[in-house]
Design a protein around this motif. Structure first.
Motif, PDB file in Angstrom:
ATOM      1  N   VAL A 154       0.824  -1.218   0.000  1.00 23.23           N
ATOM      2  CA  VAL A 154       0.000   0.000   0.000  1.00 23.23           C
ATOM      3  C   VAL A 154       0.853   1.261   0.000  1.00 23.23           C
ATOM      4  N   GLY A 155       2.167   1.100   0.111  1.00 27.87           N
ATOM      5  CA  GLY A 155       3.030   2.269   0.086  1.00 27.87           C
ATOM      6  C   GLY A 155       4.483   1.888  -0.119  1.00 27.87           C
ATOM      7  N   TRP A 199       0.022  -2.040  -9.485  1.00 27.54           N
ATOM      8  CA  TRP A 199       1.397  -2.459  -9.726  1.00 27.54           C
ATOM      9  C   TRP A 199       2.200  -1.395 -10.471  1.00 27.54           C
ATOM     10  N   GLU A 200       1.544  -0.599 -11.316  1.00 31.15           N
ATOM     11  CA  GLU A 200       2.282   0.441 -12.040  1.00 31.15           C
ATOM     12  C   GLU A 200       2.843   1.472 -11.075  1.00 31.15           C
ATOM     13  N   SER A 201       2.034   1.913 -10.117  1.00 32.13           N
ATOM     14  CA  SER A 201       2.518   2.892  -9.135  1.00 32.13           C
ATOM     15  C   SER A 201       3.616   2.295  -8.263  1.00 32.13           C
ATOM     16  N   VAL A 202       3.527   0.998  -7.964  1.00 25.77           N
ATOM     17  CA  VAL A 202       4.594   0.327  -7.210  1.00 25.77           C
ATOM     18  C   VAL A 202       5.888   0.345  -8.014  1.00 25.77           C
ATOM     19  N   THR A 203       5.803   0.032  -9.308  1.00 23.22           N
ATOM     20  CA  THR A 203       6.987  -0.004 -10.161  1.00 23.22           C
ATOM     21  C   THR A 203       7.683   1.351 -10.208  1.00 23.22           C
ATOM     22  N   TYR A 204       6.918   2.420 -10.452  1.00 19.62           N
ATOM     23  CA  TYR A 204       7.516   3.752 -10.519  1.00 19.62           C
ATOM     24  C   TYR A 204       8.143   4.141  -9.180  1.00 19.62           C
ATOM     25  N   ALA A 205       7.480   3.789  -8.086  1.00 19.99           N
ATOM     26  CA  ALA A 205       8.017   4.132  -6.766  1.00 19.99           C
ATOM     27  C   ALA A 205       9.307   3.367  -6.478  1.00 19.99           C
ATOM     28  N   ILE A 262      11.504   2.264  -8.718  1.00 19.24           N
ATOM     29  CA  ILE A 262      12.575   2.781  -9.563  1.00 19.24           C
ATOM     30  C   ILE A 262      13.201   4.025  -8.947  1.00 19.24           C
ATOM     31  N   SER A 263      12.392   4.842  -8.293  1.00 20.51           N
ATOM     32  CA  SER A 263      12.909   6.076  -7.701  1.00 20.51           C
ATOM     33  C   SER A 263      13.885   5.809  -6.560  1.00 20.51           C
ATOM     34  N   HIS A 264      13.939   4.568  -6.063  1.00 19.12           N
ATOM     35  CA  HIS A 264      14.842   4.235  -4.948  1.00 19.12           C
ATOM     36  C   HIS A 264      16.117   3.539  -5.416  1.00 19.12           C
ATOM     37  N   LEU A 265      16.346   3.481  -6.735  1.00 17.83           N
ATOM     38  CA  LEU A 265      17.598   2.912  -7.232  1.00 17.83           C
ATOM     39  C   LEU A 265      18.782   3.693  -6.662  1.00 17.83           C
ATOM     40  N   GLY A 266      19.767   2.971  -6.165  1.00 20.54           N
ATOM     41  CA  GLY A 266      20.944   3.605  -5.589  1.00 20.54           C
ATOM     42  C   GLY A 266      20.844   3.884  -4.110  1.00 20.54           C
ATOM     43  N   ASP A 267      19.643   3.721  -3.513  1.00 18.76           N
ATOM     44  CA  ASP A 267      19.480   3.930  -2.078  1.00 18.76           C
ATOM     45  C   ASP A 267      20.000   2.720  -1.299  1.00 18.76           C
ATOM     46  N   ASP A 268      20.338   2.953  -0.040  1.00 22.43           N
ATOM     47  CA  ASP A 268      20.810   1.849   0.811  1.00 22.43           C
ATOM     48  C   ASP A 268      19.656   0.993   1.321  1.00 22.43           C
ATOM     49  N   SER A 269      18.501   1.607   1.507  1.00 22.94           N
ATOM     50  CA  SER A 269      17.352   0.873   2.021  1.00 22.94           C
ATOM     51  C   SER A 269      16.065   1.520   1.520  1.00 22.94           C
ATOM     52  N   MET A 270      14.978   0.811   1.702  1.00 20.10           N
ATOM     53  CA  MET A 270      13.672   1.297   1.255  1.00 20.10           C
ATOM     54  C   MET A 270      12.600   0.697   2.153  1.00 20.10           C
ATOM     55  N   LYS A 271      11.606   1.516   2.507  1.00 18.39           N
ATOM     56  CA  LYS A 271      10.538   1.055   3.379  1.00 18.39           C
ATOM     57  C   LYS A 271       9.283   0.764   2.566  1.00 18.39           C
ATOM     58  N   LEU A 272       8.707  -0.408   2.794  1.00 12.92           N
ATOM     59  CA  LEU A 272       7.428  -0.772   2.187  1.00 12.92           C
ATOM     60  C   LEU A 272       6.351  -0.807   3.254  1.00 12.92           C
ATOM     61  N   LYS A 273       5.185  -0.319   2.899  1.00 13.55           N
ATOM     62  CA  LYS A 273       4.016  -0.443   3.772  1.00 13.55           C
ATOM     63  C   LYS A 273       3.133  -1.540   3.193  1.00 13.55           C
ATOM     64  N   LEU A 274       2.813  -2.545   4.031  1.00 12.25           N
ATOM     65  CA  LEU A 274       2.063  -3.696   3.559  1.00 12.25           C
ATOM     66  C   LEU A 274       0.873  -3.985   4.451  1.00 12.25           C
ATOM     67  N   LYS A 275      -0.140  -4.529   3.822  1.00 11.66           N
ATOM     68  CA  LYS A 275      -1.353  -4.895   4.553  1.00 11.66           C
ATOM     69  C   LYS A 275      -1.580  -6.384   4.353  1.00 11.66           C
ATOM     70  N   ALA A 276      -1.761  -7.089   5.451  1.00  8.66           N
ATOM     71  CA  ALA A 276      -2.014  -8.528   5.375  1.00  8.66           C
ATOM     72  C   ALA A 276      -3.399  -8.786   4.805  1.00  8.66           C
ATOM     73  N   ALA A 277      -3.589  -9.994   4.274  1.00  8.05           N
ATOM     74  CA  ALA A 277      -4.860 -10.352   3.641  1.00  8.05           C
ATOM     75  C   ALA A 277      -6.010 -10.284   4.645  1.00  8.05           C
ATOM     76  N   ASN A 278      -7.133  -9.711   4.185  1.00  3.70           N
ATOM     77  CA  ASN A 278      -8.378  -9.643   4.964  1.00  3.70           C
ATOM     78  C   ASN A 278      -8.246  -8.850   6.263  1.00  3.70           C
ATOM     79  N   THR A 279      -7.282  -7.916   6.288  1.00  7.54           N
ATOM     80  CA  THR A 279      -7.133  -7.056   7.465  1.00  7.54           C
ATOM     81  C   THR A 279      -6.900  -5.627   6.999  1.00  7.54           C
ATOM     82  N   SER A 280      -7.013  -4.680   7.916  1.00  9.01           N
ATOM     83  CA  SER A 280      -6.700  -3.284   7.623  1.00  9.01           C
ATOM     84  C   SER A 280      -5.433  -2.853   8.352  1.00  9.01           C
TER      85      SER A 280
END
Length: 332
Positions: free
Chosen positions: A34-35, A44-50, A52-70
């Motif tokens: 979700v982020g 998936w398109e917005s995920v792909t663009y996001a 790519i913008s982190h190429l060259g970074d040391d780390s990246m944070k993903l926000k995820l939501k488990a199935a059937n939960t908020s």
């Protein structure tokens, strides 16, 4: 585009490849992205663009939501050494994510007449259980065995009407990118992605205009970001593309439909618009620099200096186009 309606798929993780970047971060199948960083992602398109913008970074944070939960959790990906070849894989796949999609079953859906499959006695509806010594649970396993065995007999075990039969399958041969690979002339049964994972991004005129402006701004900032990474050496010059790649991309997008073709045209338009603003004298950006100098000094730049600038700008532009064309021919 947004008035017509843009089909999209929710960014739900289907599989996580072992020993991958996302596996090390503890991401599991069924989670929805979700982020990415500070950017919300709805497909998936917005995920792909996001990503790519982190190429060259040391780390990246993903926000995820488990199935059937908020409930949303944060996962940090360590990106040391993360690189990928866009001609061979997507940024999503290079991290170890297999998007949730329709399933391909090892069940025969159709057979090409006079093919190796028909000659072997395979029938529509047969479930492939084993090929050689390999147990087949996924269609990709069968494809790999066939491709690696051109004109070599394979013992095939299929399930038909509740019984198992053993057949001899000898793949035909064809040349793909200079290599001989096997093929047998059959297609598998496909189970489409459930509708609950499909979304249609469609809006009224005013909201579509706003969404289009946001999308254009997102592409613009991404393009500037990639130019910076290109200058900094994070992104290789091999990724530059020229008119041949553009033509191929236009043809491929047109095959998928009007909306995808319009999206491709928008991407190219944004890129060309930004390139045209480069401060090279042969481009509009160079003319703007001359106008700015004239506004500051109160007199126009001399014709001699302009001529030298035009020659330098033309040389740089021709060099970039030469690299892009070379990359295009290398991809053929």
């Amino acid at each position: 585009m947004f008035m017509i309606g843009v089909p999209a798929v929710k960014p739900v993780v289907g599989e996580v490849r072992p020993a991958s970047i996302v596996a090390a971060a503890g991401i599991e199948p069924g989670m929805e992205i979700v982020g990415v960083g500070d950017k919300a992602t709805g497909d998936w398109e917005s995920v792909t663009y996001a990503l790519i913008s982190h190429l060259g970074d040391d780390s990246m944070k993903l926000k995820l939501k488990a199935a059937n939960t908020s409930y949303v959790v944060d996962k940090t990906l360590q990106l040391d050494g993360w690189k990928f070849d866009p001609d061979k894989e997507s940024p999503i796949g290079s991290l170890g994510i297999v998007p949730l999609g329709g399933k391909v079953l090892p069940v025969v859906e159709a057979i090409v007449p006079n093919s190796a499959s028909e000659k072997a006695g395979i029938l529509v509806g047969d479930r492939i259980k084993r090929v050689g010594e390999q147990e087949v649970t996924e269609w990709a396993q069968f494809v790999l065995e066939v491709q690696q065995s051109p004109e070599q007999p394979l013992l095939l075990v299929v399930e038909r009407a509740g019984s198992e039969l053993t057949l001899t399958l000898t793949p035909d041969v064809k040349k793909v990118r200079g290599q001989l690979v096997g093929f047998v002339g059959l297609s598998p049964q496909l189970v489409p992605l459930p509708d609950e994972y499909r979304i249609l991004l469609q809006y009224g005129p005013l909201q579509a205009l706003w969404q289009g402006a946001e999308k254009t701004w997102s592409l613009t900032t991404l393009t500037f970001d990639m130019i910076g990474k290109l200058i900094g050496g994070v992104v290789s010059l091999d990724n530059l593309s020229g008119p041949i790649s553009i033509a191929k991309g236009a043809g491929s997008s047109a095959d998928y439909g009007l909306v995808y073709f319009l999206g491709f045209l928008a991407l190219i338009s944004v890129n060309l618009g930004i390139i045209n603003l480069f401060p090279l004298p042969v481009l509009d950006g160079g003319h703007l620099v001359y106008f700015l100098i004239e506004a500051v000094t109160g007199k126009p730049v001399s014709e001699k200096i302009q001529e030298v600038g035009f020659r330098i700008g033309a040389a740089i532009l021709m060099l970039l186009m030469g690299i892009a064309l070379f990359n295009d021919f290398a991809r053929l």
